[in-house]
Motif scaffolding. Structure first.
Motif, short mmCIF file in Angstrom:
data_model
loop_
_atom_site.label_atom_id
_atom_site.label_comp_id
_atom_site.label_asym_id
_atom_site.label_seq_id
_atom_site.Cartn_x
_atom_site.Cartn_y
_atom_site.Cartn_z
N MET A 1 18.23 58.57 10.86
CA MET A 1 19.12 57.42 10.81
C MET A 1 18.54 56.34 11.69
SD MET A 1 23.09 57.18 11.89
CE MET A 1 22.90 58.74 12.59
N SER A 2 18.61 55.11 11.26
CA SER A 2 18.03 53.99 11.97
C SER A 2 19.08 53.29 12.81
CB SER A 2 17.42 53.01 10.95
OG SER A 2 16.96 51.87 11.61
N THR A 3 19.31 53.79 14.01
CA THR A 3 20.28 53.13 14.89
C THR A 3 19.59 52.19 15.85
OG1 THR A 3 20.20 54.99 16.41
CG2 THR A 3 21.99 54.98 14.78
N ALA A 4 18.24 52.22 15.95
CA ALA A 4 17.53 51.31 16.83
C ALA A 4 17.72 49.88 16.34
CB ALA A 4 16.05 51.68 16.87
N ARG A 5 17.76 49.70 15.04
CA ARG A 5 17.90 48.38 14.45
C ARG A 5 19.30 47.83 14.66
NH1 ARG A 5 18.67 47.74 8.30
NH2 ARG A 5 19.55 49.73 8.82
N THR A 6 20.30 48.66 14.59
CA THR A 6 21.68 48.22 14.69
C THR A 6 22.50 49.20 15.53
OG1 THR A 6 23.70 47.80 13.48
CG2 THR A 6 22.12 49.20 12.39
N PRO A 7 22.21 49.25 16.82
CA PRO A 7 22.97 50.20 17.63
C PRO A 7 24.42 49.73 17.80
CG PRO A 7 21.53 48.89 19.02
CD PRO A 7 21.27 48.48 17.59
N ASN A 8 25.32 50.47 17.24
CA ASN A 8 26.73 50.21 17.47
C ASN A 8 27.38 51.54 17.84
OD1 ASN A 8 27.65 51.58 15.08
ND2 ASN A 8 27.30 49.75 13.88
N LYS A 9 28.60 51.47 18.29
CA LYS A 9 29.27 52.67 18.79
C LYS A 9 29.39 53.74 17.71
CE LYS A 9 33.35 54.17 21.28
NZ LYS A 9 34.63 53.80 21.86
N LEU A 10 29.75 53.34 16.49
CA LEU A 10 29.89 54.31 15.40
C LEU A 10 28.55 54.98 15.11
CD1 LEU A 10 31.48 55.73 13.18
CD2 LEU A 10 31.05 53.73 11.72
N ALA A 11 27.48 54.19 14.97
CA ALA A 11 26.17 54.75 14.66
C ALA A 11 25.70 55.69 15.78
CB ALA A 11 25.15 53.64 14.44
N ARG A 12 25.96 55.32 17.03
CA ARG A 12 25.58 56.19 18.15
C ARG A 12 26.38 57.49 18.13
NH1 ARG A 12 25.62 51.13 20.67
NH2 ARG A 12 27.66 51.54 21.60
N THR A 13 27.67 57.41 17.81
CA THR A 13 28.51 58.61 17.74
C THR A 13 28.00 59.54 16.65
OG1 THR A 13 30.44 57.40 18.54
CG2 THR A 13 30.87 59.44 17.34
N VAL A 14 27.74 59.00 15.47
CA VAL A 14 27.25 59.80 14.35
C VAL A 14 25.89 60.40 14.69
CG1 VAL A 14 26.44 59.69 11.95
CG2 VAL A 14 28.61 58.60 12.60
N ALA A 15 25.01 59.63 15.32
CA ALA A 15 23.69 60.13 15.69
C ALA A 15 23.80 61.33 16.63
CB ALA A 15 22.87 59.02 16.34
N GLY A 16 24.80 61.33 17.49
CA GLY A 16 24.99 62.44 18.41
C GLY A 16 25.30 63.75 17.70
N PHE A 17 25.92 63.67 16.53
CA PHE A 17 26.25 64.88 15.76
C PHE A 17 25.08 65.38 14.91
CE2 PHE A 17 30.61 63.04 16.23
CZ PHE A 17 31.11 64.05 17.03
N GLN A 18 24.05 64.55 14.71
CA GLN A 18 22.94 64.92 13.82
C GLN A 18 22.14 66.11 14.33
OE1 GLN A 18 22.61 63.61 10.70
NE2 GLN A 18 24.54 62.69 11.30
#
Length: 167
Positions: A1-18
């Motif tokens: 998942m590309s959260t570096a481009r658009t780090p937001n709280k939701l993307a960071r939360t989802v990334a933590g579960f990956q």
């Protein structure tokens, strides 16, 4: 998942579960996001896939979401489509913006059978629009299928975003 481009709280939360095993990841993600949006948790929606480009959500045909003919209730079908499209926008929206459903159009074309799945997606140019415009709106394509593989409903969801007010 590309959260570096658009780090937001939701993307960071989802990334933590990956990092979790798939079965546990689906449960943990669905539980956590169901606490953020209580109706989603109450209905028992399950997030099967969440990326900035695509979100897939499932609803089981169980008593708490059924209509009078033991199918998934029309309002639960709408919730399924709204959730998939909204999280697709939410995965890309900067934290200083607020997502809002603007238009929800649903055509019920036939009786549904069993569980249902909604798959929403955004094209790269739509993601770029979300990332760069202070305010705007986007129509998020979504396909809703039931256990037969058919599409009992057709939905069109338009999401808007505005600056989040600081209070």
């Amino acid at each position: 998942m590309s959260t570096a481009r658009t780090p937001n709280k939701l993307a960071r939360t989802v990334a933590g579960f990956q990092r979790l095993p798939r079965g546990l990841r689906t449960w943990a993600t669905s539980f956590a996001l169901g606490r953020v949006v209580p109706l989603v948790g109450t209905a028992g929606l399950r997030y099967e896939e969440i990326t900035p480009q695509r979100v897939v959500v499932r609803i089981r045909n169980q008593r708490k979401v059924q209509n009078h003919i033991q199918g998934v209730h029309a309002a639960a079908m709408a919730l399924l489509a709204e959730t998939a499209t909204g999280f697709c926008v939410g995965m890309n929206l900067p934290d200083d913006k607020l997502p809002l459903i603007k238009t929800m159009k649903i055509d019920y074309v036939r009786r549904s059978q069993g569980d249902m799945v909604a798959a929403a997606s955004l094209r790269p140019e739509q993601i770029q629009q979300i990332l760069t415009q202070d305010k705007g709106e986007v129509t998020v394509p979504v396909t809703i299928t039931d256990a037969s593989g058919e599409q009992p409903i057709q939905a069109e969801m338009v999401w808007a975003w505005v600056p989040r007010k600081r209070g």
